[in-house]
Design a protein around this motif. Structure first.
Motif: not given
Length: 257
Positions: A46-52, A57-59, A66-68, A85-87
């Motif tokens: 998964x590639x996502x912005x830190x905000x996303x 994904x925190x929980x 996971x790549x921010x 914001x994600x792929x």
């Protein structure tokens, strides 16, 4: 950070040959990425912005890489004009088909559907009407192409799609006494034709309809009549629109009054 090699690899999944070799397909868009995570499909990356990532994904105990990265990096990797914001890179499933289930449920079968937009929409229609199995001829467009994935709007994760020899599959259905329906211009009016809650509904190619090879396995030819009357109406319906109407009528008959 998203490396140049990762970007190159992500973009290479636009090609069917690479998807088949890697057994991976690309999912883009915030909503569809989240649906992929909640599905039974395996996730490779998964590639996502830190905000996303922080928000969604925190929980979650993600069992994948996971790549921010920044929105600019996602834009470089994306195949969309307006990426979000994600792929995700998702593993292809290997569903097994039991035709015996068609004795109790309705299946869809697609004969040489070519347009990715139609394919994705048909998958979405199947999901809407609770049809969980789609049998595809081997020359039907790839359900894991990026355009099909986008058009399916996440329905790809709730539908089992089987690329098989369609003639052999329908022959088996005939031997099992499973009713096989097909949409034809010369078919019987679908609103007046007896329909069973189970069986296989075959939809044909955008330009040529159901092929002669497949036609011989179809027990019941059905047709959606035009209500334009004496006015000059359209000659035919888009295959996805026709699929939706047919599925709706099949399901309407099963509603308990």
């Amino acid at each position: 950070m998203l490396s140049k090699n990762k970007i190159k690899f992500i973009q290479s999944l636009s090609r069917k040959k690479v998807r088949d070799q890697e057994q991976l397909f690309l999912v883009e868009g915030n909503k569809i990425v989240l649906e992929s995570i909640d599905s039974d499909f395996g996730i490779e990356m998964i590639c996502a912005t830190p905000e996303f990532s922080d928000r969604f994904f925190a929980d979650k105990n993600l069992q994948c890489e996971l790549i921010e990265c920044s929105e600019d990096e996602i834009k470089k990797a994306s195949l969309l004009q307006n990426p979000q914001q994600a792929l995700a890179l998702v593993k292809m499933p290997t569903p097994e088909l039991s035709l015996q289930k068609a004795t109790d449920k309705l299946f869809l079968a697609l004969d040489f559907i070519q347009d990715p937009g139609n394919m994705g929409t048909i998958i979405r229609i199947a999901d809407w009407f609770g049809i969980r199995d789609i049998i595809c001829s081997q020359n039907t467009t790839d359900c894991f192409s990026p355009k099909v994935i986008q058009a399916s709007m996440g329905a790809i994760f709730r539908t089992s799609i089987h690329y098989l020899n369609l003639e052999e599959s329908l022959l088996k259905a005939n031997h099992l006494d499973i009713p096989v329906y097909g949409a034809f211009l010369e078919g019987e009016n679908i609103y007046q034709s007896p329909l069973s809650p189970n069986g296989i509904l075959v939809m044909g190619n955008e330009g040529n309809g159901i092929s002669e090879q497949i036609e011989r396995f179809i027990d019941h030819k059905i047709h959606i009549p035009s209500f334009a009357g004496k006015e000059n109406g359209s000659e035919s319906l888009n295959v996805a629109v026709a699929t939706s109407i047919c599925c709706s009528e099949f399901k309407r008959r099963t509603i308990k009054k």
